[in-house]
Design a protein around this motif. Structure first.
Motif, PDB file in Angstrom:
ATOM      1  N   ILE A 184      -0.957   0.732  -3.102  1.00  0.00           N
ATOM      2  CA  ILE A 184      -0.704   0.421  -2.311  1.00  0.00           C
ATOM      3  C   ILE A 184      -1.838   1.759  -1.301  1.00  0.00           C
ATOM      4  O   ILE A 184      -2.263   2.338  -2.813  1.00  0.00           O
ATOM      5  CB  ILE A 184       0.337   1.243  -1.440  1.00  0.00           C
ATOM      6  N   VAL A 185      -3.039   1.366  -0.531  1.00  0.00           N
ATOM      7  CA  VAL A 185      -3.546   2.233  -0.257  1.00  0.00           C
ATOM      8  C   VAL A 185      -3.410   2.652   1.321  1.00  0.00           C
ATOM      9  O   VAL A 185      -3.080   1.917   1.783  1.00  0.00           O
ATOM     10  CB  VAL A 185      -5.198   1.664   0.104  1.00  0.00           C
ATOM     11  N   LEU A 186      -3.211   4.100   0.592  1.00  0.00           N
ATOM     12  CA  LEU A 186      -2.652   4.422   2.234  1.00  0.00           C
ATOM     13  C   LEU A 186      -3.693   6.164   2.263  1.00  0.00           C
ATOM     14  O   LEU A 186      -3.883   7.085   0.822  1.00  0.00           O
ATOM     15  CB  LEU A 186      -1.361   5.365   2.034  1.00  0.00           C
TER      16      LEU A 186
ATOM     17  N   GLY B 143       4.404   3.610   7.460  1.00  0.00           N
ATOM     18  CA  GLY B 143       3.601   3.690   6.236  1.00  0.00           C
ATOM     19  C   GLY B 143       4.521   3.520   5.056  1.00  0.00           C
ATOM     20  O   GLY B 143       5.181   2.415   4.349  1.00  0.00           O
ATOM     21  N   ARG B 144       5.980   3.969   5.213  1.00  0.00           N
ATOM     22  CA  ARG B 144       6.908   3.724   4.757  1.00  0.00           C
ATOM     23  C   ARG B 144       7.741   2.548   4.161  1.00  0.00           C
ATOM     24  O   ARG B 144       8.443   2.421   2.902  1.00  0.00           O
ATOM     25  CB  ARG B 144       8.544   4.479   5.082  1.00  0.00           C
ATOM     26  N   ILE B 145       7.248   1.823   5.192  1.00  0.00           N
ATOM     27  CA  ILE B 145       8.034  -0.131   4.799  1.00  0.00           C
ATOM     28  C   ILE B 145       7.576   0.084   3.259  1.00  0.00           C
ATOM     29  O   ILE B 145       7.805  -0.799   2.122  1.00  0.00           O
ATOM     30  CB  ILE B 145       6.985  -0.542   5.943  1.00  0.00           C
ATOM     31  N   ALA B 146       6.362  -0.113   3.758  1.00  0.00           N
ATOM     32  CA  ALA B 146       5.179  -0.198   2.694  1.00  0.00           C
ATOM     33  C   ALA B 146       5.162   0.137   1.356  1.00  0.00           C
ATOM     34  O   ALA B 146       5.695  -0.414   0.395  1.00  0.00           O
ATOM     35  CB  ALA B 146       3.745  -0.496   2.583  1.00  0.00           C
ATOM     36  N   LEU B 147       5.596   1.230   1.305  1.00  0.00           N
ATOM     37  CA  LEU B 147       5.265   2.111  -0.197  1.00  0.00           C
ATOM     38  C   LEU B 147       6.703   1.510  -0.671  1.00  0.00           C
ATOM     39  O   LEU B 147       7.105   1.643  -1.959  1.00  0.00           O
ATOM     40  CB  LEU B 147       5.729   3.884   0.914  1.00  0.00           C
ATOM     41  N   ASN B 148       7.336   1.298   0.033  1.00  0.00           N
ATOM     42  CA  ASN B 148       9.343   1.073  -0.316  1.00  0.00           C
ATOM     43  C   ASN B 148       9.246  -0.296  -1.253  1.00  0.00           C
ATOM     44  O   ASN B 148       9.600  -0.395  -2.462  1.00  0.00           O
ATOM     45  CB  ASN B 148      10.123   1.089   0.967  1.00  0.00           C
ATOM     46  N   MET B 149       8.238  -1.597  -1.031  1.00  0.00           N
ATOM     47  CA  MET B 149       8.194  -2.431  -1.285  1.00  0.00           C
ATOM     48  C   MET B 149       7.523  -1.856  -2.690  1.00  0.00           C
ATOM     49  O   MET B 149       7.385  -2.635  -3.681  1.00  0.00           O
ATOM     50  CB  MET B 149       6.409  -3.330  -0.394  1.00  0.00           C
ATOM     51  N   VAL B 150       6.455  -0.807  -2.589  1.00  0.00           N
ATOM     52  CA  VAL B 150       5.893  -0.850  -3.891  1.00  0.00           C
ATOM     53  C   VAL B 150       6.727   0.129  -5.205  1.00  0.00           C
ATOM     54  O   VAL B 150       6.772  -0.470  -6.707  1.00  0.00           O
ATOM     55  CB  VAL B 150       4.651  -0.095  -3.786  1.00  0.00           C
TER      56      VAL B 150
ATOM     57  N   ASN C 219      -0.955  -6.367   4.675  1.00  0.00           N
ATOM     58  CA  ASN C 219      -0.113  -5.127   6.292  1.00  0.00           C
ATOM     59  C   ASN C 219       1.280  -5.408   6.653  1.00  0.00           C
ATOM     60  O   ASN C 219       1.944  -6.609   6.808  1.00  0.00           O
ATOM     61  CB  ASN C 219      -1.064  -5.117   7.233  1.00  0.00           C
ATOM     62  N   LYS C 220       2.279  -4.407   6.064  1.00  0.00           N
ATOM     63  CA  LYS C 220       2.943  -4.083   6.132  1.00  0.00           C
ATOM     64  C   LYS C 220       3.489  -2.753   7.286  1.00  0.00           C
ATOM     65  O   LYS C 220       3.679  -2.090   6.346  1.00  0.00           O
ATOM     66  CB  LYS C 220       4.098  -3.978   4.954  1.00  0.00           C
TER      67      LYS C 220
ATOM     68  N   LEU D 145      -4.104 -10.038  -7.382  1.00  0.00           N
ATOM     69  CA  LEU D 145      -4.126  -8.025  -6.795  1.00  0.00           C
ATOM     70  C   LEU D 145      -3.506  -7.979  -6.037  1.00  0.00           C
ATOM     71  O   LEU D 145      -3.896  -8.257  -4.601  1.00  0.00           O
ATOM     72  CB  LEU D 145      -5.186  -7.325  -7.122  1.00  0.00           C
ATOM     73  N   LYS D 146      -2.730  -7.747  -4.975  1.00  0.00           N
ATOM     74  CA  LYS D 146      -1.756  -7.057  -3.494  1.00  0.00           C
ATOM     75  C   LYS D 146      -2.404  -5.613  -3.394  1.00  0.00           C
ATOM     76  O   LYS D 146      -1.761  -5.017  -3.761  1.00  0.00           O
ATOM     77  CB  LYS D 146      -0.651  -7.969  -4.073  1.00  0.00           C
ATOM     78  N   ILE D 147      -3.015  -5.608  -2.526  1.00  0.00           N
ATOM     79  CA  ILE D 147      -2.657  -4.147  -1.776  1.00  0.00           C
ATOM     80  C   ILE D 147      -2.286  -4.194  -0.806  1.00  0.00           C
ATOM     81  O   ILE D 147      -2.422  -4.777  -0.100  1.00  0.00           O
ATOM     82  CB  ILE D 147      -4.975  -4.145  -1.391  1.00  0.00           C
ATOM     83  N   LEU D 148      -1.337  -3.389  -0.851  1.00  0.00           N
ATOM     84  CA  LEU D 148      -0.209  -3.578   0.145  1.00  0.00           C
ATOM     85  C   LEU D 148      -0.883  -1.914   1.467  1.00  0.00           C
ATOM     86  O   LEU D 148      -1.848  -1.010   0.597  1.00  0.00           O
ATOM     87  CB  LEU D 148       1.114  -3.392   0.021  1.00  0.00           C
ATOM     88  N   VAL D 149      -0.782  -2.952   2.862  1.00  0.00           N
ATOM     89  CA  VAL D 149      -1.032  -1.237   4.401  1.00  0.00           C
ATOM     90  C   VAL D 149       0.136  -1.335   4.560  1.00  0.00           C
ATOM     91  O   VAL D 149       0.566  -2.363   5.249  1.00  0.00           O
ATOM     92  CB  VAL D 149      -2.386  -1.547   4.120  1.00  0.00           C
ATOM     93  N   GLY D 150       0.345  -0.318   4.667  1.00  0.00           N
ATOM     94  CA  GLY D 150       1.484   0.007   5.627  1.00  0.00           C
ATOM     95  C   GLY D 150       1.020   0.438   7.337  1.00  0.00           C
ATOM     96  O   GLY D 150       2.153   1.357   7.488  1.00  0.00           O
ATOM     97  N   PHE D 151       0.257  -0.214   7.611  1.00  0.00           N
ATOM     98  CA  PHE D 151      -0.368   0.431   8.794  1.00  0.00           C
ATOM     99  C   PHE D 151      -0.855  -1.673   9.588  1.00  0.00           C
ATOM    100  O   PHE D 151      -1.449  -2.109   8.766  1.00  0.00           O
ATOM    101  CB  PHE D 151      -1.349   1.327   8.713  1.00  0.00           C
TER     102      PHE D 151
END
Length: 311
Positions: A79-81, A61-68, A55-56, A21-27
């Motif tokens: 993603i957690v944001l 935070g938009r880089i990580a959001l676009n990955m999701v 962490n991306k 389970l991958k949790i992305l963080v845009g910060f």
């Protein structure tokens, strides 16, 4: 014994083959979103092992959001944001490279937090009534600092202006620390900030939190009234949440929802969050969608009033 070892090896191999389970963080690591994500990751390992935090950072935070946004809706990438990218950015950016509603599936609202209206030593203001009276009689000196234009504290100030019928001068800084220095040094009168960031100033008398923006008093500063208690019809909070890509549904979504709601009931997790100045929530998908819809509507007017538009 040999059979048992072979069975154990087979189980270990299956666990290693299972996608995490991958949790992305845009910060960046160490920030509040990262801290929350790692608390969540630790709590979910019993149900989703393995779990990784990735962490991306960049672009608010938009880089990580676009990955999701482009991830498969299989429940393996979330993603957690904080709420800003989902409820502020749609009003702030001229061209946003994602649709905050259509491109994502709400999973769970993790925790809420509120802001304080902070009075600095330059004002000698002890409550909201004094702040309002002073702003009306001497608007040129009613200044408030924030970590920058277009941030949530900026719009908290604008909402306060609209709600209290006053004018305030916004002074943007490059981050929270310079704004704190300006407040404590008497260069600005007020500051809107997360309660946990200013509670120590309040306790030591360096500055005074004269009100909090939520519906209830904050346990970090129980002596401080809400804005509504102080006669200003304003209530606004922010939150951290988990989202997945659009199309996440069925068992994959239900499994995440169930785990997040269980997490919020765990006394050890709740204690960690309360110490960070957070109110644990652990909602389901529908409740997060409703909270996002309400905040999108709440912030449209104050943001448009500022004329702030970012590219």
């Amino acid at each position: 014994m040999t059979a048992a070892l072979l069975a154990l090896a087979a189980l270990n191999a299956q666990a290693q083959d299972k996608p995490p389970l991958k949790i992305l963080v845009g910060f960046p690591p160490g920030g509040s979103a990262d801290v929350i994500a790692r608390i969540v990751a630790d709590a979910l390992r019993d149900d989703f092992n393995p779990v990784v935090v990735d962490n991306k950072p960049g672009a608010g935070g938009r880089i990580a959001l676009n990955m999701v946004k482009v991830a498969k809706p299989d429940g393996q990438t979330v993603i957690v944001l904080p709420s800003g990218p989902m409820v502020l950015f749609p009003h702030v950016y001229k061209k946003l490279d994602y649709d905050a509603v259509k491109d994502f599936t709400p999973v769970s609202q993790i925790a809420r937090f509120q802001f304080g209206v902070v009075s600095g030593p330059a004002t000698n203001v002890k409550n909201v009534a004094e702040m309002v009276a002073k702003a009306k009689s001497d608007p040129a000196n009613a200044s408030y600092g924030t970590p920058g234009a277009g941030t949530l504290p900026h719009f908290m100030g604008v909402l306060m202006e609209q709600s209290a019928g006053i004018s305030l001068n916004h002074v943007p800084f490059q981050g929270g620390a310079p704004a704190n220095n300006a407040l404590l040094g008497g260069h600005i009168g007020y500051k809107f900030d997360v309660v946990s960031e200013t509670a120590e100033f309040h306790r030591t008398g360096k500055a005074r939190i004269i009100a909090v923006t939520g519906s209830q008093r904050d346990p970090q500063v129980p002596d401080v009234p809400t804005l509504k208690e102080s006669g200003v019809n304003m209530e606004a909070t922010a939150w951290f949440a988990m989202y997945g890509p659009a199309g996440l549904k069925g068992e994959a979504l239900a499994r995440l929802e169930k785990a997040m709601m269980k997490l919020a009931r765990d006394p050890a997790i709740k204690d960690k969050m309360v110490k960070l100045g957070l109110e644990p929530i652990g909602s389901n998908s529908a409740d997060l969608a409703a909270a996002q819809k309400a905040d999108l509507a709440r912030w449209e007017k104050p943001i448009k009033a500022t004329g702030v538009q970012l590219d």
